[in-house]
Design an enzyme around this catalytic site. Structure first.
Site, PDB file in Angstrom:
ATOM      1  N   TYR A   1       7.880  -9.283 -15.127  1.00 32.70           N
ATOM      2  CA  TYR A   1       6.678  -8.566 -14.659  1.00 32.70           C
ATOM      3  C   TYR A   1       5.460  -9.017 -15.468  1.00 32.70           C
ATOM      4  O   TYR A   1       4.426  -9.399 -14.910  1.00 32.70           O
ATOM      5  CB  TYR A   1       6.920  -7.069 -14.831  1.00 32.70           C
ATOM      6  CG  TYR A   1       5.776  -6.167 -14.438  1.00 32.70           C
ATOM      7  CD1 TYR A   1       5.238  -6.176 -13.149  1.00 32.70           C
ATOM      8  CD2 TYR A   1       5.237  -5.257 -15.362  1.00 32.70           C
ATOM      9  CE1 TYR A   1       4.208  -5.318 -12.789  1.00 32.70           C
ATOM     10  CE2 TYR A   1       4.209  -4.397 -15.011  1.00 32.70           C
ATOM     11  CZ  TYR A   1       3.701  -4.437 -13.720  1.00 32.70           C
ATOM     12  OH  TYR A   1       2.678  -3.578 -13.374  1.00 32.70           O
TER      13      TYR A   1
ATOM     14  N   GLY B   1       0.782  -1.240   0.000  1.00 40.09           N
ATOM     15  CA  GLY B   1       0.000   0.000   0.000  1.00 40.09           C
ATOM     16  C   GLY B   1       0.808   1.280   0.000  1.00 40.09           C
ATOM     17  O   GLY B   1       0.231   2.364  -0.128  1.00 40.09           O
TER      18      GLY B   1
END
Ligand SMILES: NC(=O)c1ccc[n+]([C@@H]2O[C@H](COP(=O)([O-])OP(=O)(O)OC[C@H]3O[C@@H](n4cnc5c(N)ncnc54)[C@H](O)[C@@H]3O)[C@@H](O)[C@H]2O)c1
Ligand SMILES: C[C@@H](O)[C@H](N)C(=O)O
Length: 373
Positions: A195, A63
């Site tokens: 990724y 976060g």
């Protein structure tokens, strides 16, 4: 043995309504010896009976990156401060720490993550932890751990506890053999970065858990996201954030992509709103579990020209980063998000002119405040 292999029955559809979670954040104090990965073959998912009027209790992993704090702010306004817990492995800055619940969580620590979910009665999990495209190429082993092993932990915990799970994917989930202009939702996906490979894996595993076990998995493929008050975490689209800061601070910008490299992009407010809208969309409006979303597409030279309308003295030079350029050349140029628009009403607010105006207003006023202090 992963718990998934031990299930003999297909679990019932995980509960679709957002769940309650009005308790204050609970600090993890117990050691739990029972592992959901070792449950017996007749186990079934929790049947969670939450009232429709109650708010979800949300945990955001990873976060403290570019997107998490903004999402927490948006969700806290909607569901209440204590119902949204930010987590990360980094130390939060003071303003984040004091703005609402924050907890340490390493997604590679399965038991700790499960304990947080249980002790705080989490009902929605937004899984933001990841290594982005450029940093992933610089550390493939770590990217594989965080983006793939970490995802497995999150999927298992979400399935076991009947959570609604959001995992973002990316334009990076496509590769050079995908149609690039435009790129539809369903087409060849053979990315050439760890990724991208990890994000295709996440899309497929989430959809598999949805079909096999009823996990309420939701996924949006984000374009490059542009924000003023949070820094990107090492991606290929980062130049489109850096140009604004450099333009305001120094009047000069050195771009690491070629001037004509066209990529899909989105202002952060649109991205976070899309995320909340998709999380709240009734399940029967979702004909798919993974959607492209888009707002605009531009190249560095087009972005620079738009910035120069406001700051005519901005000087732009180019010093190409070969790794990032190769990645960008394999990604979509335009993103077809018609399914998101048709199914659950996705609509962006920011095109290039509004994006540039908003970014310059924000960064300009910030730098005026800094100079005044
Ligand atoms: N920002 C974009 O342009 C963009 C575009 C497409 C998709 N996404 C996706 O959105 C999500 C959030 O992106 P972001 O830009 O905020 O990323 P970011 O790189 O800024 O932040 C990622 C966060 O993950 C955390 N993290 C790393 N290892 C961890 C671990 N072991 N346990 C817990 N946390 C860990 C980091 O500390 C960091 O704060 C990512 O999944 C990313 O792939 C972002
Ligand atoms: C596009 C996105 O996934 C991220 N900003 C990256 O460039 O890696």
């Amino acid at each position: 043995m992963p718990f998934i292999r031990t299930f003999s029955k297909v679990a019932k559809q995980a509960l679709l309504s957002p769940g309650c979670g009005c308790q204050p954040i609970t600090v993890a104090v117990r050691t739990i010896s029972f592992s959901p990965r070792q449950v017996t073959s007749d186990a079934s998912f929790h049947s969670v009976s939450f009232s429709e009027t109650d708010h979800p209790k949300v945990l955001i992993t990873g976060g403290l990156g570019q997107l998490g704090v903004g999402l927490a702010t948006m969700l806290r306004k909607r569901f209440g401060n204590n119902n949204v817990i930010l987590s990360d492995i980094r130390k939060p800055p003071s303003h984040v720490f004091h703005s609402g619940p924050f907890i340490y969580s390493d997604i590679l620590d399965y038991k700790n993550l499960r304990e947080i979910v249980v002790n705080n009665r989490i009902t929605w999990l937004v899984h933001y932890s990841a290594l982005l495209s450029a940093v992933g190429e610089a550390n493939v082993a770590l990217a594989r751990d965080v983006n793939i092993t970490g995802l497995h932990n999150v999927l298992d915990i979400a399935a076991e506890h009947g959570l609604r799970l959001f995992v973002p994917s990316t334009i990076g989930a496509f590769g050079p053999t995908s149609p690039r202009n435009p790129t539809p939702d369903l087409c060849v996906q053979r990315p050439r970065t760890i990724y991208g490979v990890s994000k295709v894996h996440a899309e497929l595993m989430g959809e598999y858990y949805h079909h096999r076990y009823g996990l309420d998995f939701r996924c949006l493929r984000y374009p490059g996201i542009i924000s003023a008050d949070s820094q990107p975490g090492g991606g290929t689209t980062d130049y489109a954030v850096a140009i604004f800061h450099d333009a305001v601070k120094t009047g000069k910008f050195e771009c690491n992509l070629k001037p004509d490299t066209r990529l899909p992009m989105m202002y952060i407010d649109d991205c976070l709103r899309a995320t909340v809208e998709m999380m709240e969309a009734p399940a029967d409006t979702l004909s798919m579990r993974t959607y492209n979303i888009n707002a605009m597409s531009f190249s560095p030279e087009e972005l620079a020209q738009e910035v120069q309308k406001q700051l005519p003295d901005l000087e732009v030079t180019y010093d190409i980063d070969q790794v990032r350029q190769a990645i960008a050349d394999s990604w979509p140029m335009n993103f077809d998000d018609s399914n998101a628009r048709n199914d659950w009403g996705w609509k962006h607010d920011y095109d290039l002119p509004e994006l540039v105006q908003t970014m310059l207003n924000y960064i300009g006023s910030d730098s005026r405040i800094a100079k005044a202090n």
